[in-house]
Scaffold this active site. Structure first.
Site, PDB file in Angstrom:
ATOM      1  N   TYR A  44      49.586  13.005  34.764  1.00  0.00           N
ATOM      2  CA  TYR A  44      49.952  11.734  34.143  1.00  0.00           C
ATOM      3  C   TYR A  44      48.766  11.140  33.397  1.00  0.00           C
ATOM      4  CZ  TYR A  44      47.471   9.067  37.782  1.00  0.00           C
ATOM      5  OH  TYR A  44      46.509   8.532  38.596  1.00  0.00           O
ATOM      6  N   LYS A 159      44.095  14.964  36.352  1.00  0.00           N
ATOM      7  CA  LYS A 159      44.821  13.710  36.629  1.00  0.00           C
ATOM      8  C   LYS A 159      46.232  14.064  37.099  1.00  0.00           C
ATOM      9  CE  LYS A 159      45.282   9.008  34.814  1.00  0.00           C
ATOM     10  NZ  LYS A 159      44.729   8.275  35.943  1.00  0.00           N
ATOM     11  N   GLU A 192      34.422   7.852  43.888  1.00  0.00           N
ATOM     12  CA  GLU A 192      35.018   6.924  42.913  1.00  0.00           C
ATOM     13  C   GLU A 192      35.994   6.031  43.651  1.00  0.00           C
ATOM     14  OE1 GLU A 192      37.491   9.031  40.021  1.00  0.00           O
ATOM     15  OE2 GLU A 192      38.057  10.492  41.535  1.00  0.00           O
ATOM     16  N   LEU A 217      37.514  11.923  38.653  1.00  0.00           N
ATOM     17  CA  LEU A 217      38.199  11.952  37.368  1.00  0.00           C
ATOM     18  C   LEU A 217      37.228  11.511  36.279  1.00  0.00           C
ATOM     19  CD1 LEU A 217      41.094  12.326  36.129  1.00  0.00           C
ATOM     20  CD2 LEU A 217      41.196   9.845  36.082  1.00  0.00           C
TER      21      LEU A 217
HETATM   22  N1  PLP Z   1      39.424   7.583  38.939  1.00  0.00           N
HETATM   23  C1  PLP Z   1      40.698   7.733  39.358  1.00  0.00           C
HETATM   24  C2  PLP Z   1      40.948   8.473  40.631  1.00  0.00           C
HETATM   25  C3  PLP Z   1      41.757   7.199  38.613  1.00  0.00           C
HETATM   26  O1  PLP Z   1      43.016   7.365  39.031  1.00  0.00           O
HETATM   27  C4  PLP Z   1      41.468   6.481  37.429  1.00  0.00           C
HETATM   28  C5  PLP Z   1      42.533   5.893  36.627  1.00  0.00           C
HETATM   29  O2  PLP Z   1      43.690   5.916  36.969  1.00  0.00           O
HETATM   30  C6  PLP Z   1      40.131   6.332  37.042  1.00  0.00           C
HETATM   31  C7  PLP Z   1      39.136   6.913  37.805  1.00  0.00           C
HETATM   32  C8  PLP Z   1      39.781   5.590  35.781  1.00  0.00           C
HETATM   33  O3  PLP Z   1      40.125   6.374  34.688  1.00  0.00           O
HETATM   34  P1  PLP Z   1      40.451   5.712  33.257  1.00  0.00           P
HETATM   35  O4  PLP Z   1      39.239   4.948  32.877  1.00  0.00           O
HETATM   36  O5  PLP Z   1      40.699   6.867  32.378  1.00  0.00           O
HETATM   37  O6  PLP Z   1      41.642   4.836  33.466  1.00  0.00           O
END
Ligand code: PLP
Length: 307
Positions: A44, A159, A192, A217
């Site tokens: 996603y 993701k 994270e 991620l």
């Molecule tokens: N880390 C995780 C596990 C996430 O699910 C997300 C966003 O959903 C992020 C970091 C932040 O990513 P982004 O800046 O692309 O939204």
């Protein structure tokens, strides 16, 4: 068919896209044998929408293509077609501020662990309004974080929708009165947040976030912020930090598409810095917001009008 739980507060006229059709939200559904449902065999993306424009669109589309590629899921719609569909969902929902959620599953097949050959994926696109004032309120007050063990799999760089550990950790955090959970690996280092990247400003004023690997991620907001910081002549250090480092930090914050940069003012009940959003954090937000909005305007072709 009407999906009763999806009726929950769906604004009148809310439209979703499922596999080639735009449908009223309560009627939008996938099959019970969809592999996304059966195996979380799906990926996603979440795109922020500000003033009707998609932020960081190219980077999110690129990450979606990468997630699909890593799992060998065929891309059911080329990026340009998906981009068209997303804009159409924005338009049909009259979305100004909120998010576009895109999910691609490996499709619907008789349940079997073995991946079907030449699978045809399912694409879902939904829109959701968010209240910009509520996000700004969170930015002004800052949020609390609770740490939780990171019990996720070894490919957190993809993701994927297999988010059960994230769901459980965030729920624990919310029950404890915190906004986000920071996940901690076996070495006591923060990986994270459950849906955010984690950052600190250390006692020497250095902005630190964990280096990219299979354990986190690659946040699009993280990467846009790093570009914005570099353009402003600021250095970001990519290295691991412990929970103790975070507690001792001058400032802390999280990043995500939906919130941008959100200050963290408390970790496990311990106040960070002065217990209020720090100046470096707020500067990071301004840098991120300005660059993301500028690039969104350029991609809409508004650059010459609005600078
Ligand atoms: N880390 C995780 C596990 C996430 O699910 C997300 C966003 O959903 C992020 C970091 C932040 O990513 P982004 O800046 O692309 O939204």
């Amino acid at each position: 068919m009407t999906i009763s739980h999806a009726k929950r507060r769906a604004p009148a006229g809310r439209i979703a896209y499922v596999d080639g059709r735009y449908l009223p939200h309560p009627h939008a559904a996938v099959h019970i044998e969809d592999r996304g449902l059966q195996f979380a065999d799906s990926v996603y993306e979440v795109f922020a929408v500000t003033g009707g424009a998609l932020l960081d669109e190219d980077a999110h589309l690129k990450r979606l293509a990468r997630s699909l590629g890593e799992l060998g899921i065929a891309q059911p719609l080329p990026p340009a077609a998906l981009s068209f569909v997303m804009r159409e969902v924005v338009r049909r929902n009259r979305l100004r501020d909120g998010l576009i959620y895109v999910q691609v599953t490996r499709g619907s097949y008789a349940r079997d662990h073995v991946v079907p050959k030449d699978a045809r994926g399912t694409v879902i696109v939904t829109a959701r309004r968010l209240d910009p004032a509520a996000i700004e309120a969170r930015r002004s007050s800052g949020v609390k974080v609770k740490t939780e063990p990171d019990i996720r799999w070894g490919r957190c760089d993809i993701k994927a929708t297999a988010l059960l550990p994230n769901v459980l950790a965030k729920t624990e955090a919310r029950r404890a009165g915190a906004y986000e959970a920071w996940l901690v690996d076996r070495d006591g280092k923060v990986t994270e947040g459950t849906s955010t990247n984690a950052w600190i400003v250390d006692s020497r004023g250095r902005v630190v976030t964990r280096v990219l690997s299979n354990n986190i991620l690659a946040g699009v907001t993280r990467s846009t912020l790093m570009r914005a910081a570099a353009a402003a002549g600021l250095t970001i250090e990519e290295r691991s930090f412990t929970v103790e480092d975070a507690r001792q930090a001058r400032e802390a914050f999280v990043t995500s598409a939906t919130g941008g940069v959100i200050p963290v003012v408390e970790i496990d009940g311990i106040r960070i810095g002065d217990g209020v959003p720090g100046s470096t954090t707020l500067r990071m937000h301004a840098l991120y917001r300005d660059l993301a909005q500028k690039e969104a305007r350029i991609s809409l072709g508004f650059a010459s009008q609005s600078g």
